[in-house]
Design an enzyme around this catalytic site. Structure first.
Site, mmCIF file in Angstrom:
data_model
loop_
_atom_site.group_PDB
_atom_site.id
_atom_site.type_symbol
_atom_site.label_atom_id
_atom_site.label_comp_id
_atom_site.label_asym_id
_atom_site.label_seq_id
_atom_site.Cartn_x
_atom_site.Cartn_y
_atom_site.Cartn_z
ATOM 1 N N CYS A 128 0.874 -1.180 0.000
ATOM 2 C CA CYS A 128 0.000 0.000 0.000
ATOM 3 C C CYS A 128 0.910 1.229 0.000
ATOM 4 O O CYS A 128 2.110 1.106 -0.246
ATOM 5 C CB CYS A 128 -0.957 -0.014 1.191
ATOM 6 S SG CYS A 128 -0.144 0.069 2.787
ATOM 7 N N THR A 129 0.377 2.404 0.265
ATOM 8 C CA THR A 129 1.155 3.632 0.119
ATOM 9 C C THR A 129 2.349 3.712 1.071
ATOM 10 O O THR A 129 3.475 3.943 0.644
ATOM 11 C CB THR A 129 0.249 4.863 0.351
ATOM 12 O OG1 THR A 129 -0.958 4.667 -0.360
ATOM 13 C CG2 THR A 129 0.925 6.136 -0.096
#
Ligand SMILES: [Zn+2]
Ligand SMILES: [Zn+2]
Length: 317
Positions: free
Chosen positions: A198-199
């Site tokens: 994810c980020t």
């Protein structure tokens, strides 16, 4: 002490734009037991405001999730203050890939039930039994291995502008919907190595524990997320296997990682990287729209919003 912003958005924006010093955009999170989230919020808010820190921060009993813009000249004071709080000792910072000084225009700190809305009942499974953390270079190597499945744990509007080139990107609007969807897409892949990303890593913490709870054994997560990965491949002169843009939840909307443009105009399907919010205020949905379609639809995301937008405009004239 003021726990809210007293000037309107436009003024705040102008104020930051007029600044002559440099800002550093960074993020950090930590899952840690916070006894009194309100007290901690108040303390951090007061100090950070005195340092002219901007950003969006969520504090909960389960931890903190912070995205910040810190004036460069106050960075040392900020870091020292945070690190002397025992629960935040040496919490790793992730620095923006592309920083234009204008990521945030206000300081917003909210006390929440959870720092990421995942819809999970935390007492129903062991949230500490997370997937194995992979550093960026190991992840980079494993991405193309035949026994690997790469899963993007972000929302569809994030993965549509950039993703690992071979990732499975569930078509969901939020993380709550993502979790059941991921089980669906991984149904026949139990024997594979499952690589989540994810980020910045926060979503994979819960997601990986949840997958393990659901019987998946070989679960891995990208430590530090896309942000750290991009910094590392740049540092080591490697070609990024994450292509396109890294979506960010601030005024910048995204950071360029490679020149690839993956997204298409939602109206006509032409390749476009124009991320805009729907002009019809109550909708405000972020969408991809090419210049031509934007002109025709006045920046609205669909026919219904365009009709409503026209009505509002007719009434205001
Ligand atoms: Zn178009
Ligand atoms: Zn709309």
């Amino acid at each position: 002490m003021f726990l809210y912003n007293r000037v309107n958005k436009k003024e705040l924006r102008e104020k930051v734009k007029a600044e002559t010093f440099k800002r550093i955009t960074l993020s950090f999170y930590r899952y840690v037991n916070i006894e009194h989230p309100v007290n901690l919020r108040d303390e951090l808010y007061a100090y950070w405001q005195s340092l002219n820190v901007l950003g969006r921060i969520y504090v909960a009993k389960e931890g903190i999730n912070a995205q910040l813009s810190v004036p460069e000249h106050n960075f040392k004071a900020f870091e020292e203050h945070l690190y002397q709080i025992p629960i935040f000792k040496e919490v790793p910072f992730k620095y923006a890939i592309e920083d234009d000084n204008k990521s945030f225009f206000a300081l917003i700190m909210k006390v929440k039930k959870k720092i990421v809305a995942d819809g999970l009942k935390d007492d129903a499974f062991d949230t500490t039994n997370t997937g194995q953390r992979l550093d960026a270079l190991t992840f980079h190597k494993m991405v193309d291995e035949p026994e690997t499945v790469v899963v993007d744990m972000r929302n569809n509007y994030e993965s549509e502008v950039g993703r690992f080139y071979n990732a499975i990107c569930p078509d969901v609007k939020n993380f709550r919907d993502e979790l059941p969807k991921v089980l669906e897409v991984l149904e026949d892949k139990r024997d594979k190595n499952i690589l989540l990303y994810c980020t910045g890593g926060i979503r994979c913490e819960k997601a990986s524990a949840w997958l393990k709870h659901n019987g998946y054994e070989n679960v891995y997560q990208l430590h530090g997320g896309i942000i750290q990965y991009v910094h590392q491949v740049k540092k080591h002169g490697l070609e990024s296997k994450f292509i396109g843009k890294n979506f960010v939840f601030d005024e910048r909307l995204s950071e360029k990682v490679t020149d690839d443009i993956l997204s298409k105009c939602h109206c006509c399907g032409v390749v476009s990287e124009r991320q805009i919010n729907c002009s019809y205020e109550p909708c405000h949905t972020l969408h991809i729209q090419c210049e031509k379609c934007s002109e025709e639809r006045k920046g609205c995301c669909g026919d219904k919003c365009l009709a409503d937008y026209d009505k509002v405009m007719a009434n205001t004239i």
